[in-house]
Design a protein around this motif. Structure first.
Motif, mmCIF file in Angstrom:
data_model
loop_
_atom_site.group_PDB
_atom_site.id
_atom_site.type_symbol
_atom_site.label_atom_id
_atom_site.label_comp_id
_atom_site.label_asym_id
_atom_site.label_seq_id
_atom_site.Cartn_x
_atom_site.Cartn_y
_atom_site.Cartn_z
ATOM 1 N N TYR A 127 5.140 4.029 -5.614
ATOM 2 C CA TYR A 127 5.421 2.751 -6.262
ATOM 3 C C TYR A 127 5.395 1.597 -5.261
ATOM 4 C CZ TYR A 127 8.089 -0.531 -9.264
ATOM 5 O OH TYR A 127 8.513 -1.604 -10.004
ATOM 6 N N ALA A 128 6.113 1.748 -4.151
ATOM 7 C CA ALA A 128 6.144 0.682 -3.149
ATOM 8 C C ALA A 128 4.766 0.452 -2.549
ATOM 9 C CB ALA A 128 7.156 1.022 -2.055
ATOM 10 N N ASN A 129 4.045 1.536 -2.300
ATOM 11 C CA ASN A 129 2.687 1.398 -1.768
ATOM 12 C C ASN A 129 1.755 0.733 -2.779
ATOM 13 O OD1 ASN A 129 2.458 2.575 0.974
ATOM 14 N ND2 ASN A 129 3.300 4.391 -0.016
ATOM 15 N N LEU A 130 1.956 1.017 -4.066
ATOM 16 C CA LEU A 130 1.105 0.432 -5.101
ATOM 17 C C LEU A 130 1.226 -1.085 -5.108
ATOM 18 C CD1 LEU A 130 -0.781 0.939 -7.561
ATOM 19 C CD2 LEU A 130 1.285 0.944 -8.986
ATOM 20 N N VAL A 131 2.453 -1.582 -5.108
ATOM 21 C CA VAL A 131 2.656 -3.033 -5.136
ATOM 22 C C VAL A 131 2.054 -3.667 -3.883
ATOM 23 C CG1 VAL A 131 4.359 -4.879 -5.248
ATOM 24 C CG2 VAL A 131 4.752 -2.762 -6.529
ATOM 25 N N GLY A 132 2.329 -3.071 -2.735
ATOM 26 C CA GLY A 132 1.823 -3.628 -1.486
ATOM 27 C C GLY A 132 0.313 -3.592 -1.387
ATOM 28 N N LEU A 133 -0.297 -2.479 -1.790
ATOM 29 C CA LEU A 133 -1.744 -2.342 -1.670
ATOM 30 C C LEU A 133 -2.481 -3.273 -2.627
ATOM 31 C CD1 LEU A 133 -4.209 -1.042 -0.450
ATOM 32 C CD2 LEU A 133 -3.893 0.912 -1.992
ATOM 33 N N VAL A 134 -1.973 -3.428 -3.844
ATOM 34 C CA VAL A 134 -2.611 -4.347 -4.793
ATOM 35 C C VAL A 134 -2.628 -5.764 -4.224
ATOM 36 C CG1 VAL A 134 -2.302 -5.493 -7.026
ATOM 37 C CG2 VAL A 134 -2.183 -3.007 -6.878
ATOM 38 N N MET A 135 -1.523 -6.178 -3.616
ATOM 39 C CA MET A 135 -1.492 -7.527 -3.055
ATOM 40 C C MET A 135 -2.381 -7.645 -1.826
ATOM 41 S SD MET A 135 2.271 -9.147 -3.556
ATOM 42 C CE MET A 135 3.190 -7.807 -2.819
ATOM 43 N N ARG A 136 -2.458 -6.591 -1.017
ATOM 44 C CA ARG A 136 -3.329 -6.657 0.157
ATOM 45 C C ARG A 136 -4.800 -6.752 -0.269
ATOM 46 N NH1 ARG A 136 -3.027 -5.207 5.710
ATOM 47 N NH2 ARG A 136 -0.769 -5.479 5.518
ATOM 48 N N LEU A 137 -5.184 -6.005 -1.292
ATOM 49 C CA LEU A 137 -6.548 -6.105 -1.813
ATOM 50 C C LEU A 137 -6.800 -7.482 -2.422
ATOM 51 C CD1 LEU A 137 -6.874 -2.598 -3.511
ATOM 52 C CD2 LEU A 137 -8.152 -3.386 -1.519
ATOM 53 N N ALA A 138 -5.814 -7.987 -3.154
ATOM 54 C CA ALA A 138 -5.967 -9.314 -3.757
ATOM 55 C C ALA A 138 -6.103 -10.393 -2.692
ATOM 56 C CB ALA A 138 -4.779 -9.616 -4.666
ATOM 57 N N ASP A 139 -5.393 -10.252 -1.589
ATOM 58 C CA ASP A 139 -5.519 -11.230 -0.505
ATOM 59 C C ASP A 139 -6.949 -11.297 0.015
ATOM 60 O OD1 ASP A 139 -2.941 -12.185 -0.474
ATOM 61 O OD2 ASP A 139 -2.219 -10.723 0.981
ATOM 62 N N GLN A 140 -7.681 -10.187 -0.096
ATOM 63 C CA GLN A 140 -9.061 -10.139 0.362
ATOM 64 C C GLN A 140 -10.047 -10.692 -0.666
ATOM 65 O OE1 GLN A 140 -10.164 -8.833 3.477
ATOM 66 N NE2 GLN A 140 -7.983 -8.927 3.947
ATOM 67 N N LEU A 141 -9.759 -10.489 -1.945
ATOM 68 C CA LEU A 141 -10.734 -10.788 -2.992
ATOM 69 C C LEU A 141 -10.350 -11.944 -3.912
ATOM 70 C CD1 LEU A 141 -11.603 -7.101 -3.950
ATOM 71 C CD2 LEU A 141 -13.114 -8.739 -2.809
ATOM 72 N N ALA A 142 -9.044 -12.165 -4.100
ATOM 73 C CA ALA A 142 -8.597 -13.236 -4.997
ATOM 74 C C ALA A 142 -7.206 -13.694 -4.562
ATOM 75 C CB ALA A 142 -8.567 -12.757 -6.449
ATOM 76 N N PRO A 143 -7.092 -14.318 -3.384
ATOM 77 C CA PRO A 143 -5.774 -14.634 -2.824
ATOM 78 C C PRO A 143 -4.909 -15.515 -3.711
ATOM 79 C CG PRO A 143 -7.541 -15.738 -1.603
ATOM 80 C CD PRO A 143 -8.185 -14.737 -2.493
ATOM 81 N N GLU A 144 -5.539 -16.340 -4.527
ATOM 82 C CA GLU A 144 -4.748 -17.224 -5.389
ATOM 83 C C GLU A 144 -4.006 -16.459 -6.479
ATOM 84 O OE1 GLU A 144 -8.961 -17.171 -7.136
ATOM 85 O OE2 GLU A 144 -7.954 -16.971 -5.197
ATOM 86 N N TRP A 145 -4.417 -15.215 -6.742
ATOM 87 C CA TRP A 145 -3.788 -14.401 -7.774
ATOM 88 C C TRP A 145 -2.997 -13.229 -7.191
ATOM 89 C CZ3 TRP A 145 -3.577 -17.023 -11.928
ATOM 90 C CH2 TRP A 145 -4.636 -17.835 -12.323
#
Length: 335
Positions: A127-145
């Motif tokens: 669970y903790a890794n899921l939240v963190g990884l989704v945001m790390r990927l988003a920072d690469q592809l869609a940082p505003e979201w």
């Protein structure tokens, strides 16, 4: 510190970090010397590896990207009795901002997954890794979201049965439908809701709903990719895969299950081998000393045998192209 698989532990090994359960209670404190009964207990708890004090590894920094205190707050938020309301959503948003601003962006290294011993249970690690990884990927592809996608990942685990039984499984259709209905009633922004609605889609249209390609909302695609990868690493209904094997499996689905763009970013974000893990490079043995954020599959290593024993080698350097990590070293000692 060396991250040592449970089957390689021996009585007398000294724990290099505190071991906790899912409620935050300390099971074994840092500095404790293990005995045979403790090792058996760790196996029963389902913990695959422990950090052990190891001569020559004292300078290796294994500070997790997410603190134990934040994991405790996430677990308490997700378990809190009662239904979702505006106040609880605001609390969730604050947790997501804390993870992004104070944790994920504070470390100039790749995304290294939280171990089970750090979170207290397999599900909480997932669970903790899921939240963190989704945001790390988003920072690469869609940082505003990034925060919206992170909130969707946090909501994914709200009142999830795994919080109590430790089992990692996907949301059932009825559970997802109930969650989405509640979020719509609370007028939660569309990016959060759509991320959850689309995360079970697959790039070729084989998922649910049967959207394909660019029809799939990017947040849903990233949550789906991250959850698929982490379920392989933390699965409880079968043999869990090491991170480097799970990465290969998921990347093999590029263009079919997931977009090639998202899969490539996953490979540039996640560390396939953790800091403090001993790895094989053909006949050579080394320990991962540091995993750089920009090139996680080419870490800085400390050689443990051979002509360059004791030297730090940066695998990113052009003269190191022939040195390739082939897997986790399978023995306790080397020669």
């Amino acid at each position: 510190m060396r991250l040592l698989p449970i089957n390689q532990l021996e009585p007398g090994d000294v724990i290099a970090d505190t071991l906790r359960n899912a409620d935050g209670r300390v099971l074994l404190r840092q500095g404790v010397a293990l005995n045979a009964d403790m090792i058996k207990a760790v196996e029963r708890w389902g913990i695959p590896a422990l950090p052990i004090e190891w001569p020559g590894f004292e300078e290796i920094d294994t500070t997790p990207i997410v603190s134990s205190a934040l994991i405790d707050k996430m677990a308490a938020w997700a378990k809190k009795p009662g239904g979702l309301d505006s106040a609880r959503l605001h609390e969730g948003q604050a947790l997501v901002r804390t993870m992004r601003d104070e944790q994920l962006l504070a470390h100039a290294r790749a995304f290294e997954m939280l171990s089970v011993y750090q979170a207290g249970s397999v599900y909480l690690s997932f669970y903790a890794n899921l939240v963190g990884l989704v945001m790390r990927l988003a920072d690469q592809l869609a940082p505003e979201w990034s925060e919206a996608y992170g909130l969707a990942a946090l909501l994914y685990g709200y009142h999830h049965p795994g919080l109590d039984n430790g089992q990692v499984r996907d949301l059932a259709p009825a559970e997802l439908a109930d969650l989405v209905q509640t979020l719509r009633q609370l007028r939660v922004p569309a990016p959060v809701v759509t991320t959850l609605l689309h995360y079970q889609c697959r790039y070729d249209g084989s998922g649910t709903p049967p959207l394909k390609g660019e029809e799939i909302y990017r947040g849903g695609a990233l949550l789906g990719l991250a959850s698929a990868f982490l379920m392989l690493v933390f699965q409880t209904d079968g043999q869990a895969l090491p991170a480097h094997e799970a990465l290969e499996w998921v990347m093999g689905g590029g263009g079919t299950d997931f977009s090639l763009e998202a899969v490539r970013k996953l490979g540039r974000v996640v560390a396939p081998y953790a800091t403090g893990q001993v790895v094989s490079l053909g006949r050579e043995v080394a320990v991962v000393y540091h995993v750089p954020a920009e090139w996680p599959n080419r870490p800085l290593i400390l050689m443990l045998n051979g002509d360059q024993q004791g030297q730090k080698i940066d695998l990113r350097q052009p003269d190191q192209q022939t040195r390739v990590i082939s897997g986790v070293y399978q023995k306790r000692l080397w020669s």
